[in-house]
Scaffold this motif. Structure first.
Motif, PDB file in Angstrom:
ATOM      1  N   GLU A 114       0.848  -1.188   0.000  1.00  0.00           N
ATOM      2  CA  GLU A 114       0.000   0.000   0.000  1.00  0.00           C
ATOM      3  C   GLU A 114       0.885   1.241   0.000  1.00  0.00           C
ATOM      4  O   GLU A 114       1.805   1.354   0.813  1.00  0.00           O
ATOM      5  CB  GLU A 114      -0.914   0.031   1.236  1.00  0.00           C
ATOM      6  CG  GLU A 114      -1.751   1.312   1.295  1.00  0.00           C
ATOM      7  CD  GLU A 114      -2.734   1.372   2.460  1.00  0.00           C
ATOM      8  OE1 GLU A 114      -2.701   0.455   3.324  1.00  0.00           O
ATOM      9  OE2 GLU A 114      -3.516   2.331   2.507  1.00  0.00           O
TER      10      GLU A 114
ATOM     11  N   ASN B 285      -4.390   5.168  -2.135  1.00  0.00           N
ATOM     12  CA  ASN B 285      -5.602   5.666  -1.471  1.00  0.00           C
ATOM     13  C   ASN B 285      -6.193   6.845  -2.243  1.00  0.00           C
ATOM     14  O   ASN B 285      -5.456   7.741  -2.659  1.00  0.00           O
ATOM     15  CB  ASN B 285      -5.263   6.134  -0.052  1.00  0.00           C
ATOM     16  CG  ASN B 285      -4.875   4.972   0.838  1.00  0.00           C
ATOM     17  OD1 ASN B 285      -5.728   4.239   1.337  1.00  0.00           O
ATOM     18  ND2 ASN B 285      -3.567   4.774   1.023  1.00  0.00           N
TER      19      ASN B 285
ATOM     20  N   GLU C 240      -7.816   2.138  -3.022  1.00  0.00           N
ATOM     21  CA  GLU C 240      -8.527   1.971  -1.751  1.00  0.00           C
ATOM     22  C   GLU C 240      -9.375   3.207  -1.461  1.00  0.00           C
ATOM     23  O   GLU C 240      -8.876   4.328  -1.530  1.00  0.00           O
ATOM     24  CB  GLU C 240      -7.518   1.772  -0.602  1.00  0.00           C
ATOM     25  CG  GLU C 240      -6.646   0.534  -0.785  1.00  0.00           C
ATOM     26  CD  GLU C 240      -5.783   0.216   0.446  1.00  0.00           C
ATOM     27  OE1 GLU C 240      -5.889   0.936   1.460  1.00  0.00           O
ATOM     28  OE2 GLU C 240      -5.021  -0.765   0.366  1.00  0.00           O
TER      29      GLU C 240
ATOM     30  N   ASP D 239     -11.835   0.493   2.183  1.00  0.00           N
ATOM     31  CA  ASP D 239     -10.906   0.724   3.296  1.00  0.00           C
ATOM     32  C   ASP D 239     -11.675   1.003   4.594  1.00  0.00           C
ATOM     33  O   ASP D 239     -12.822   1.446   4.548  1.00  0.00           O
ATOM     34  CB  ASP D 239     -10.054   1.960   2.932  1.00  0.00           C
ATOM     35  CG  ASP D 239      -8.695   1.946   3.597  1.00  0.00           C
ATOM     36  OD1 ASP D 239      -8.467   1.132   4.509  1.00  0.00           O
ATOM     37  OD2 ASP D 239      -7.847   2.768   3.196  1.00  0.00           O
TER      38      ASP D 239
ATOM     39  N   LYS E 182     -11.110  -4.206   3.491  1.00  0.00           N
ATOM     40  CA  LYS E 182     -10.085  -4.075   4.532  1.00  0.00           C
ATOM     41  C   LYS E 182     -10.750  -3.794   5.874  1.00  0.00           C
ATOM     42  O   LYS E 182     -11.425  -2.772   6.041  1.00  0.00           O
ATOM     43  CB  LYS E 182      -9.117  -2.933   4.193  1.00  0.00           C
ATOM     44  CG  LYS E 182      -8.284  -3.221   2.957  1.00  0.00           C
ATOM     45  CD  LYS E 182      -7.240  -2.147   2.726  1.00  0.00           C
ATOM     46  CE  LYS E 182      -5.998  -2.368   3.590  1.00  0.00           C
ATOM     47  NZ  LYS E 182      -4.932  -1.406   3.232  1.00  0.00           N
TER      48      LYS E 182
END
Ligand code: C2E
Ligand code: CA
Ligand code: CA
Ligand code: CA
Length: 275
Positions: free
Chosen positions: A58, A116, A149, A179, A200
């Protein structure tokens, strides 16, 4: 602290001008940071629990401020979201993350890279999808190596535009992930129709497993839920052997956290992978 009368007008607020000045300074500095490459991405491994190998990483943004040093995203991303400058940051992050993914790909490292994005980026889906598509084309990297995400709460802000943008991301062949799952109060009916690949579980539930059996129950049922919906389930914020053992017992697919590694610069990650 602002003093306000009943009508809500600020009648006397010596801090107001100063706050406004700080706000404008920060906004200017942030714009400068994006333009002058003061942002950096650190990468944290996402471990595949069945093999205990790194399945993905990530990308997490940091601001390498010339005076203040490394500033964590929590101190500028929410501000950027409020002021609308998140779009420029996301643009930078996506291009950087896709570039790094391409570099690793050329080195023969099949590392999938997650980035993200904010709720606000989904609302202006056009430029997000365009940036992503361009970066993938320029870098000649398979779209399937990238994942975006988006927080569950972000997806709930404007469900219909989120869904439309997610679909376009998926149409590119890029994977999508929900997320911080468990903090956004979305319904099963909603999750079911989202074009996502991964769930997640929020760190709070993972960390809470040791102190409260109810958190373990939540984690276990979230893993089940994810699997029933055909999703890959990732636990975030895994710090202890005990948490790891629980997650393995519950059949969780992937785990991420200080138990394995902290987020680190690309070069450090490469060294870490060789160990
Ligand atoms: P997130 O996406 O939920 O990322 C996980 C955060 O938890 C990261 O903090 C990571 O360093 C931290 N973390 C990882 N493992 C552990 C652990 O075992 N224990 C604990 N206590 N923490 C752990 P970070 O890097 O400070 O990022 C915070 C948040 O900032 C992220 O939460 C994400 O929402 C946001 N963010 C980071 N990078 C970006 C970005 O490029 N764009 C956008 N829009 N948001 C970003
Ligand atoms: Ca994340
Ligand atoms: Ca998270
Ligand atoms: Ca988070």
């Amino acid at each position: 602290v602002a003093k306000r009368n009943k009508g809500g007008y600020a009648i006397y607020d010596p801090g107001h001008d100063e706050r406004r000045r700080e706000h404008l300074t920060l906004l200017g500095e942030l714009r400068h940071a994006v333009e002058h490459d003061e942002l950096v991405l650190h990468y944290q491994p996402k471990m595949t629990l069945a093999t205990m190998k790194v399945g993905a990483v990530e990308a997490l943004v940091r601001w390498d401020h010339p005076v203040r040093g490394f500033i964590p995203p929590g101190e500028f991303v929410p501000f950027a979201e409020q002021t609308g400058s998140i779009g420029a940051i996301t643009h930078w992050v996506l291009r950087r993350a896709v570039h790094q993914c391409a570099v690793w790909h050329r080195q023969g490292l099949q590392l999938r890279v997650s980035a993200n994005v904010s709720a606000r980026d989904l609302r202006t889906g056009e430029s997000l999808v365009e940036t992503l598509a361009n970066a993938l084309r320029v870098e000649e990297v398979p779209a399937s190596l990238m994942c975006l995400e988006i927080t569950e709460s972000g997806l709930m802000e404007d469900p219909s535009s989120a869904q439309a943008t997610l679909r376009r991301i998926r149409d590119l062949g890029v994977a999508t992930s929900i997320d911080d799952y468990g903090t956004g109060y979305s319904s099963l009916a909603y999750i079911k129709q989202l074009p996502v690949n991964e769930l997640k579980i929020d760190r709070a539930f993972v960390a809470g497993m040791e102190v409260d059996d109810r958190n373990a129950a939540i984690v276990r049922s979230t893993i089940e839920l994810g699997h029933n919906l055909g999703l890959v389930v990732v636990a975030e914020g895994v710090e202890t052997d005990h948490e790891l053992a629980n997650l393995q017992r519950f059949g969780c697919d992937m785990a991420q956290g200080y138990r394995f590694a902290r987020p680190m610069p690309a070069a450090d990650l490469e060294a870490w992978l060789k160990k």
